[in-house]
Design an enzyme around this catalytic site. Sequence first.
Site, PDB file in Angstrom:
ATOM      1  N   ASP A 118       0.840  -1.200   0.000  1.00 45.53           N
ATOM      2  CA  ASP A 118       0.000   0.000   0.000  1.00 45.53           C
ATOM      3  C   ASP A 118       0.874   1.249   0.000  1.00 45.53           C
ATOM      4  O   ASP A 118       0.548   2.255  -0.657  1.00 45.53           O
ATOM      5  CB  ASP A 118      -0.913  -0.006   1.238  1.00 45.53           C
ATOM      6  CG  ASP A 118      -2.194   0.781   1.044  1.00 45.53           C
ATOM      7  OD1 ASP A 118      -2.252   1.613   0.124  1.00 45.53           O
ATOM      8  OD2 ASP A 118      -3.132   0.571   1.830  1.00 45.53           O
TER       9      ASP A 118
ATOM     10  N   HIS B 106      -8.213  -1.236   8.591  1.00 40.30           N
ATOM     11  CA  HIS B 106      -7.219  -0.688   7.661  1.00 40.30           C
ATOM     12  C   HIS B 106      -7.470   0.811   7.549  1.00 40.30           C
ATOM     13  O   HIS B 106      -8.304   1.248   6.757  1.00 40.30           O
ATOM     14  CB  HIS B 106      -7.401  -1.400   6.310  1.00 40.30           C
ATOM     15  CG  HIS B 106      -6.482  -0.970   5.223  1.00 40.30           C
ATOM     16  ND1 HIS B 106      -5.374  -1.702   4.841  1.00 40.30           N
ATOM     17  CD2 HIS B 106      -6.498   0.104   4.399  1.00 40.30           C
ATOM     18  CE1 HIS B 106      -4.760  -1.101   3.833  1.00 40.30           C
ATOM     19  NE2 HIS B 106      -5.428   0.002   3.543  1.00 40.30           N
TER      20      HIS B 106
ATOM     21  N   HIS C 211      -6.405   4.752   6.896  1.00 41.60           N
ATOM     22  CA  HIS C 211      -5.495   5.758   6.340  1.00 41.60           C
ATOM     23  C   HIS C 211      -5.632   7.007   7.210  1.00 41.60           C
ATOM     24  O   HIS C 211      -6.676   7.228   7.829  1.00 41.60           O
ATOM     25  CB  HIS C 211      -5.841   6.034   4.871  1.00 41.60           C
ATOM     26  CG  HIS C 211      -5.390   4.921   3.958  1.00 41.60           C
ATOM     27  ND1 HIS C 211      -4.241   4.986   3.216  1.00 41.60           N
ATOM     28  CD2 HIS C 211      -5.921   3.699   3.699  1.00 41.60           C
ATOM     29  CE1 HIS C 211      -4.078   3.862   2.529  1.00 41.60           C
ATOM     30  NE2 HIS C 211      -5.097   3.053   2.792  1.00 41.60           N
TER      31      HIS C 211
ATOM     32  N   CYS D 222      -3.756   5.487  -2.266  1.00 40.44           N
ATOM     33  CA  CYS D 222      -4.311   4.657  -3.330  1.00 40.44           C
ATOM     34  C   CYS D 222      -4.277   5.467  -4.618  1.00 40.44           C
ATOM     35  O   CYS D 222      -4.846   6.554  -4.683  1.00 40.44           O
ATOM     36  CB  CYS D 222      -5.748   4.233  -3.025  1.00 40.44           C
ATOM     37  SG  CYS D 222      -6.460   3.318  -4.400  1.00 40.44           S
TER      38      CYS D 222
HETATM   39  P1  HMG Z   1      -9.210  -4.561 -17.019  1.00 42.56           P
HETATM   40  O1  HMG Z   1      -8.588  -3.631 -17.972  1.00 42.56           O
HETATM   41  O2  HMG Z   1     -10.702  -4.569 -16.906  1.00 42.56           O
HETATM   42  O3  HMG Z   1      -8.665  -6.036 -17.269  1.00 42.56           O
HETATM   43  O4  HMG Z   1      -8.599  -4.257 -15.585  1.00 42.56           O
HETATM   44  P2  HMG Z   1      -9.168  -7.154 -18.261  1.00 42.56           P
HETATM   45  O5  HMG Z   1      -9.620  -8.311 -17.455  1.00 42.56           O
HETATM   46  O6  HMG Z   1     -10.131  -6.579 -19.260  1.00 42.56           O
HETATM   47  O7  HMG Z   1      -7.816  -7.539 -19.040  1.00 42.56           O
HETATM   48  C1  HMG Z   1      -7.174  -6.592 -19.907  1.00 42.56           C
HETATM   49  C2  HMG Z   1      -5.726  -6.984 -20.100  1.00 42.56           C
HETATM   50  O8  HMG Z   1      -5.042  -6.871 -18.858  1.00 42.56           O
HETATM   51  C3  HMG Z   1      -5.499  -8.411 -20.569  1.00 42.56           C
HETATM   52  O9  HMG Z   1      -4.339  -8.391 -21.403  1.00 42.56           O
HETATM   53  C4  HMG Z   1      -5.159  -9.144 -19.310  1.00 42.56           C
HETATM   54  O10 HMG Z   1      -4.347 -10.299 -19.510  1.00 42.56           O
HETATM   55  C5  HMG Z   1      -4.392  -8.106 -18.556  1.00 42.56           C
HETATM   56  P3  HMG Z   1      -4.468  -8.520 -23.003  1.00 42.56           P
HETATM   57  O11 HMG Z   1      -5.192  -9.818 -23.225  1.00 42.56           O
HETATM   58  O12 HMG Z   1      -5.264  -7.329 -23.407  1.00 42.56           O
HETATM   59  O13 HMG Z   1      -3.045  -8.490 -23.434  1.00 42.56           O
HETATM   60  N1  HMG Z   1      -4.509  -8.322 -17.108  1.00 42.56           N
HETATM   61  C6  HMG Z   1      -3.484  -8.479 -16.240  1.00 42.56           C
HETATM   62  N2  HMG Z   1      -2.153  -8.454 -16.400  1.00 42.56           N
HETATM   63  C7  HMG Z   1      -1.407  -8.685 -15.302  1.00 42.56           C
HETATM   64  N3  HMG Z   1      -1.925  -8.934 -14.086  1.00 42.56           N
HETATM   65  C8  HMG Z   1      -3.253  -8.954 -13.897  1.00 42.56           C
HETATM   66  C9  HMG Z   1      -4.071  -8.714 -15.012  1.00 42.56           C
HETATM   67  N4  HMG Z   1      -5.412  -8.660 -15.144  1.00 42.56           N
HETATM   68  C10 HMG Z   1      -5.669  -8.423 -16.424  1.00 42.56           C
HETATM   69  N5  HMG Z   1      -3.757  -9.201 -12.675  1.00 42.56           N
HETATM   70  C11 HMG Z   1      -7.956  -5.013 -13.381  1.00 42.56           C
HETATM   71  C12 HMG Z   1      -9.051  -4.972 -14.437  1.00 42.56           C
HETATM   72  C13 HMG Z   1      -8.571  -5.543 -12.115  1.00 42.56           C
HETATM   73  C14 HMG Z   1      -6.851  -5.919 -13.868  1.00 42.56           C
HETATM   74  C15 HMG Z   1      -7.413  -3.564 -13.191  1.00 42.56           C
HETATM   75  O14 HMG Z   1      -8.490  -2.750 -12.902  1.00 42.56           O
HETATM   76  C16 HMG Z   1      -6.385  -3.454 -12.096  1.00 42.56           C
HETATM   77  O15 HMG Z   1      -5.258  -3.976 -12.230  1.00 42.56           O
HETATM   78  N6  HMG Z   1      -6.740  -2.778 -10.968  1.00 42.56           N
HETATM   79  C17 HMG Z   1      -5.838  -2.679  -9.838  1.00 42.56           C
HETATM   80  C18 HMG Z   1      -5.969  -1.345  -9.154  1.00 42.56           C
HETATM   81  C19 HMG Z   1      -5.113  -1.329  -7.912  1.00 42.56           C
HETATM   82  O16 HMG Z   1      -4.171  -2.096  -7.767  1.00 42.56           O
HETATM   83  N7  HMG Z   1      -5.446  -0.420  -6.955  1.00 42.56           N
HETATM   84  C20 HMG Z   1      -4.724  -0.309  -5.737  1.00 42.56           C
HETATM   85  C21 HMG Z   1      -4.971  -1.440  -4.776  1.00 42.56           C
HETATM   86  S1  HMG Z   1      -6.507  -1.293  -3.890  1.00 42.56           S
HETATM   87  C22 HMG Z   1      -6.113  -0.286  -2.519  1.00 42.56           C
HETATM   88  O17 HMG Z   1      -5.049   0.258  -2.448  1.00 42.56           O
HETATM   89  C23 HMG Z   1      -7.104  -0.217  -1.374  1.00 42.56           C
HETATM   90  C24 HMG Z   1      -6.664  -1.045  -0.156  1.00 42.56           C
HETATM   91  O18 HMG Z   1      -5.413  -0.593   0.357  1.00 42.56           O
HETATM   92  C25 HMG Z   1      -7.726  -0.951   0.962  1.00 42.56           C
HETATM   93  C26 HMG Z   1      -8.154   0.496   1.280  1.00 42.56           C
HETATM   94  O19 HMG Z   1      -7.288   1.332   1.584  1.00 42.56           O
HETATM   95  O20 HMG Z   1      -9.364   0.715   1.227  1.00 42.56           O
HETATM   96  C27 HMG Z   1      -6.519  -2.536  -0.503  1.00 42.56           C
HETATM   97 MG    MG Z   2      -5.155   1.109   1.635  1.00 41.71          MG
END
Ligand code: HMG
Ligand code: MG
Length: 300
Positions: free
Chosen positions: A15, A206, A208, A239
């Site tokens: 994070d 969790h 912030h 985030c």
């Molecule tokens: P999308 O564009 O809808 O993905 O993103 P998709 O399923 O349509 O796939 C598109 C392409 O991405 C494909 O490749 C997949 O293979 C590839 P292509 O066939 O076009 O070549 N792909 C990936 N590649 C690597 N790793 C993967 C992956 N998935 C698909 N896992 C997705 C949907 C969920 C992937 C995207 O929205 C994403 O990565 N989001 C992550 C956002 C994030 O990490 N945010 C921060 C974390 S959350 C947070 O911090 C909050 C927390 O701390 C708690 C709080 O504080 O409340 C936890």
């Molecule tokens: Mg967080």
Amino acid sequence: MTPERVTIYEVGPRDGLQNESAIVPVEVKAEFVRRLLAAGLPVVEATSFVHPKWVPQLADAADLMKMLGDEGRELPVLVPNERGLDRALELGLRHVAIFGSATETFAQKNLNRSLDEQFAMFEPVVRRARDAGLDVRAYVSMCFGDPWEGAVPVEQVVSVGRRLLDLGASQLSIGDTIGVGTARQVTELIDAFGAEGVPTNRLAMHFHDTYGQALANAYAALDRGITTFDASAGGLGGCPYAKSATGNLATEDLVWMLTGLGIEHGVDLDAVVATSVWMAGHLGRPSPSAVVRALAESPA
Ligand code: HMG
Ligand code: MG
């Protein structure tokens, strides 16, 4: 009702570093994780197997986990979907975390899915992970307020959390993503989960620290019997898909309070402070943690 012992779930490498503009070399990340483990932190969330374009700071996730070797296999990582799970399974990792949203807007912005669609994305992740013997944690974001939707109804948070637990997650981490929550909300939400049959030992908090409420909120949760708290060394974090989010509750601030309360945590405060000061050098900005600043200037 205050517990005798708590588990600190360290999220700094994930994070924290996901939201730092500085590019941190993978060797430095590995040393960061190792130093946190050596400081006695029982759980260190290492990185995320998300789309590298969405979070470029963690694009080196596989390299980091390979570098950590056997030690890394027991560390949790975020996986949003089956592609992420596949990447974690290829490396033999044993703990994953999915991350859901309590609000429609944040589900769209963070996951490119609607509130309902997120469960369809998570269902095969949890099923396959459990079948492979992995432990699955589930986060719920925007539990106390959302930058686009404002107040978030308690029933909505409990409903999302319940659905994630019903998928097979072992623990729910209740996220105040943008740090707006206050102590009364924390108590009300924990009680609302309890009324729906979710006991305190299935919940983690969790927080912030955007509005400086994280420690007060942790105290309120302790008073309700919560025993797992997420925190990030030096208060790193935020985030990238919620600009109003800042760093997590600092591990050092939490440790200081727990020690004062006589609650066991098993963490060597000086070692975490030294690690945060070292990491601040790599990031080119001082730690926002009051405890780090106090102890780094005149070590206890
Ligand atoms: P999308 O564009 O809808 O993905 O993103 P998709 O399923 O349509 O796939 C598109 C392409 O991405 C494909 O490749 C997949 O293979 C590839 P292509 O066939 O076009 O070549 N792909 C990936 N590649 C690597 N790793 C993967 C992956 N998935 C698909 N896992 C997705 C949907 C969920 C992937 C995207 O929205 C994403 O990565 N989001 C992550 C956002 C994030 O990490 N945010 C921060 C974390 S959350 C947070 O911090 C909050 C927390 O701390 C708690 C709080 O504080 O409340 C936890
Ligand atoms: Mg967080």
